[in-house]
Design a protein around this motif. Structure first.
Motif, PDB file in Angstrom:
ATOM      1  N   ARG A 129       9.198   0.087  -0.680  1.00 31.34           N
ATOM      2  CA  ARG A 129       8.712   1.164   0.010  1.00 31.34           C
ATOM      3  C   ARG A 129       9.340   2.581   0.139  1.00 31.34           C
ATOM      4  O   ARG A 129      10.537   3.168   0.523  1.00 31.34           O
ATOM      5  CB  ARG A 129       9.236   0.892   1.844  1.00 31.34           C
ATOM      6  CG  ARG A 129       8.893   1.485   3.149  1.00 31.34           C
ATOM      7  CD  ARG A 129       6.999   1.101   2.963  1.00 31.34           C
ATOM      8  NE  ARG A 129       7.191   2.171   4.411  1.00 31.34           N
ATOM      9  CZ  ARG A 129       6.840   3.884   5.106  1.00 31.34           C
ATOM     10  NH1 ARG A 129       7.224   4.777   3.374  1.00 31.34           N
ATOM     11  NH2 ARG A 129       6.289   4.028   5.804  1.00 31.34           N
ATOM     12  N   SER A 130       8.641   3.199  -0.642  1.00 33.61           N
ATOM     13  CA  SER A 130       9.241   4.924  -0.537  1.00 33.61           C
ATOM     14  C   SER A 130       8.770   6.024   0.091  1.00 33.61           C
ATOM     15  O   SER A 130       7.039   6.181   0.828  1.00 33.61           O
ATOM     16  CB  SER A 130       8.702   5.548  -1.727  1.00 33.61           C
ATOM     17  OG  SER A 130       8.916   6.896  -2.033  1.00 33.61           O
ATOM     18  N   GLU A 189       5.364   7.445  -0.979  1.00 39.28           N
ATOM     19  CA  GLU A 189       4.392   6.897  -1.535  1.00 39.28           C
ATOM     20  C   GLU A 189       3.243   7.091   0.245  1.00 39.28           C
ATOM     21  O   GLU A 189       3.280   6.869   1.187  1.00 39.28           O
ATOM     22  CB  GLU A 189       4.585   5.347  -1.034  1.00 39.28           C
ATOM     23  CG  GLU A 189       5.154   5.125  -2.677  1.00 39.28           C
ATOM     24  CD  GLU A 189       5.408   3.800  -2.092  1.00 39.28           C
ATOM     25  OE1 GLU A 189       5.097   2.065  -1.310  1.00 39.28           O
ATOM     26  OE2 GLU A 189       5.756   2.976  -3.601  1.00 39.28           O
ATOM     27  N   THR A 190       1.866   8.431  -0.326  1.00 36.80           N
ATOM     28  CA  THR A 190       1.476   8.451   0.889  1.00 36.80           C
ATOM     29  C   THR A 190       0.080   8.070   0.793  1.00 36.80           C
ATOM     30  O   THR A 190      -0.205   7.941  -0.432  1.00 36.80           O
ATOM     31  CB  THR A 190       1.542  10.172   1.037  1.00 36.80           C
ATOM     32  OG1 THR A 190       2.017  11.140   0.109  1.00 36.80           O
ATOM     33  CG2 THR A 190       3.257  10.561   1.527  1.00 36.80           C
ATOM     34  N   ASN A 240       0.041   5.009   9.217  1.00 37.08           N
ATOM     35  CA  ASN A 240       0.134   5.750   7.472  1.00 37.08           C
ATOM     36  C   ASN A 240       1.169   6.865   7.531  1.00 37.08           C
ATOM     37  O   ASN A 240       0.815   7.746   8.195  1.00 37.08           O
ATOM     38  CB  ASN A 240      -0.812   5.754   7.035  1.00 37.08           C
ATOM     39  CG  ASN A 240      -1.742   4.670   6.713  1.00 37.08           C
ATOM     40  OD1 ASN A 240      -0.594   3.762   6.502  1.00 37.08           O
ATOM     41  ND2 ASN A 240      -2.580   4.431   6.565  1.00 37.08           N
ATOM     42  N   THR A 298       4.466  16.445   2.945  1.00 38.50           N
ATOM     43  CA  THR A 298       4.569  15.076   3.684  1.00 38.50           C
ATOM     44  C   THR A 298       4.967  14.620   5.111  1.00 38.50           C
ATOM     45  O   THR A 298       5.412  15.940   5.542  1.00 38.50           O
ATOM     46  CB  THR A 298       5.967  14.208   3.395  1.00 38.50           C
ATOM     47  OG1 THR A 298       5.029  13.474   1.779  1.00 38.50           O
ATOM     48  CG2 THR A 298       5.774  13.152   3.117  1.00 38.50           C
TER      49      THR A 298
END
Length: 503
Positions: free
Chosen positions: A20-21, A24-25, A63, A99
């Motif tokens: 889970r980073s 990571e989008t 998300n 982000t």
């Protein structure tokens, strides 16, 4: 064995974190939400930076998303600049791959500086847009700024790099002399209505000269700034009656902070200082706001001032502070001052007719009117108060005693109130015998509500239900009120002729 167990646990934790980073989008899909659809940056002056305004951007999805592009619609030519969550991006104009975590938000801070452009009108709108994403996912937030072209007046730098100063007693303040032959601005002693003026430091009239303000001129003062009129010099403020709420013909002195949040904040700049020996000062149709002291008038050497149709609001100390001066005032309104709306101190000669002196400052120590015949100091010095006359005036405010007569023996203390509405509850003192002292008081209306329309926004109109309605004496009549409306007979008290309030 214990070491092996710890290593295994560390490996498991690392593997969980790797699953889970924050990087990571998913791409933004054009579903951002904003705190505002339009950001209004209010009035700014040419060549001066605006205040900083905030836009908040929300990601309401589950998300973490990547916003590929945030930029101005006018690109690198935009006169706006922004930072996104503290990042300056590319020249404050363009930001890539931002982000925004799930259920989170980011801040965008926006400013502008617009250079003077002689091809534009004196006031105009400058607009742009902040664009998010692009293509089918394009979202926009509008930016709107009213730009006012302005003449900037400020102290120069000396050869050694220090800023120009003026001697005031034993001290020096940042300031400069107005030049009637300035190579850039021309005659700086004539303030016209063609452009606004922004003053940094104390602009000072050269001795023997007169500074003139044309009808409709606008002057905005920076913090710790003001105007000084010294010995043998004069000020002429030539405002005229306006026909709309825009006060288009008034002369307006105010702070250079033009955002609505600063409309009623006192103490944003210094004062208009008429020093000892200034002469033939004439002030007409002036609106002055947000100073420390509105008009500071020293008169030990015979300073004279005529003040008519003038409004002074929101000052930290005084609206008008006079020291042994000679003043005649008509149709003056003063409100919301930290010490006194009108202070006639250290003696002098004063006559005020059809004036409204109110004080709604939130402290029981403030008054609407203060009169004394001495100067404050280790050894008070007295001066004769040869006249302090108030005719057809209103002296009111938010506390029970809105007038203070402060006299010391050794000098004259002459005062008289004729046909005035006064708020004052402590009548045990011999100086406040409103009903039994005809030498000092005639036809006084005591502690009756004048029913001002809305003092909170400095609207002191009255209607026919006011206790001040038709209570004036025609002997002291000023034919026109502060708005240029003809007074009826008998006249109303205060600066306004009564009219029905808007429904």
């Amino acid at each position: 064995m214990r070491r092996i167990t710890l290593l295994l646990l560390a490996g498991i934790l690392l593997s969980l974190c790797a699953c889970r980073s924050d990087f990571e989008t998913v791409p933004s899909t054009g579903d951002l939400s904003f705190s505002k659809d339009t950001v209004y940056l209010d009035t700014v002056f040419t060549n001066l930076s605006s205040s900083t305004y905030t836009l908040k951007v929300y990601n309401h999805s589950k998300n973490d998303i990547n916003i590929p592009l945030i930029k101005f619609a006018k690109g690198f030519n935009s006169k706006y600049r922004m930072s996104v969550d503290g990042s300056q991006g590319n020249q404050g104009k363009m930001f890539e791959n931002i982000t925004l975590l799930a259920k989170d938000s980011l801040y965008i801070f926006i400013e502008t500086t617009v250079e003077s452009d002689n091809t534009t009108p004196t006031e105009f709108l400058y607009t742009d847009q902040i664009e998010f994403d692009g293509g089918a996912n394009l979202q926009k937030v509008e930016l709107v700024t009213l730009i006012q072209d302005a003449i900037l007046l400020y102290p120069n730098r000396n050869a050694d790099g220090t800023i120009e100063t003026l001697p005031i007693g034993n001290e020096k303040i940042k300031g400069f002399y107005l030049d009637k032959n300035d190579p850039i601005h021309g005659n700086e002693l004539l303030f016209t209505n063609k452009k606004a003026y922004v003053i940094y430091g104390y602009a000072t009239v050269p001795e023997g000269e007169t500074v003139t303000f044309e009808s409709g001129s606008r002057v905005y003062f920076h913090a710790d700034s003001g105007l000084i009129v010294p010995k043998n010099s004069s000020i002429h403020i030539n405002g005229t009656t306006s026909t709309s709420d825009k006060l288009e013909n008034e002369v307006i002195f105010s702070s250079d902070r033009q955002q609505p949040d600063f409309n009623y904040i006192p103490g944003q700049w210094g004062t208009i200082w008429l020093q000892n020996g200034s002469t033939n000062n004439a002030i007409q149709n002036l609106t002055l706001k947000n100073a420390t002291i509105g008009l500071f008038i020293e008169g030990n050497n015979g300073t004279t001032a005529s003040i008519k149709n003038t409004q002074i609001y929101n000052c930290t100390h005084y609206g008008i502070q006079a020291k042994n001066a000679l003043i005649e005032g008509q149709n003056i309104i003063i409100n919301y001052t930290g010490q006194a709306s009108l202070a006639c101190t250290y003696g002098g000669n004063y006559k005020f007719t059809h004036c409204t002196f109110n004080n709604d400052w939130s402290s029981p120590e403030q008054v609407a009117l203060y009169i004394s015949n001495y100067s404050v100091g280790a050894t008070p010095e007295v001066k004769a108060l040869s006249e302090a006359t108030f005719n057809n005036c209103i002296i009111y405010g938010s506390y029970s005693n809105e007038m203070l007569l402060d006299k010391k023996t050794g000098a004259a203390f002459e005062y008289q109130f004729n046909n005035c509405l006064i708020k004052f509850s402590n009548t045990k003192n011999a100086d406040y015998q409103f009903d039994t002292d005809p030498i000092h008081y005639n036809a006084i209306i005591l502690n009756k509500d004048p029913k001002f329309f809305n003092p909170n926004i400095n609207n002191f109109n009255i209607d026919d239900t006011s206790s001040a309605f038709a209570k004036g004496n025609s002997v002291y009549l000023i034919p026109l009120d502060i708005l240029g409306i003809t007074r009826t007979l008998p006249p109303d008290l205060g600066a306004y002729q009564s009219k029905p309030f808007p429904k």
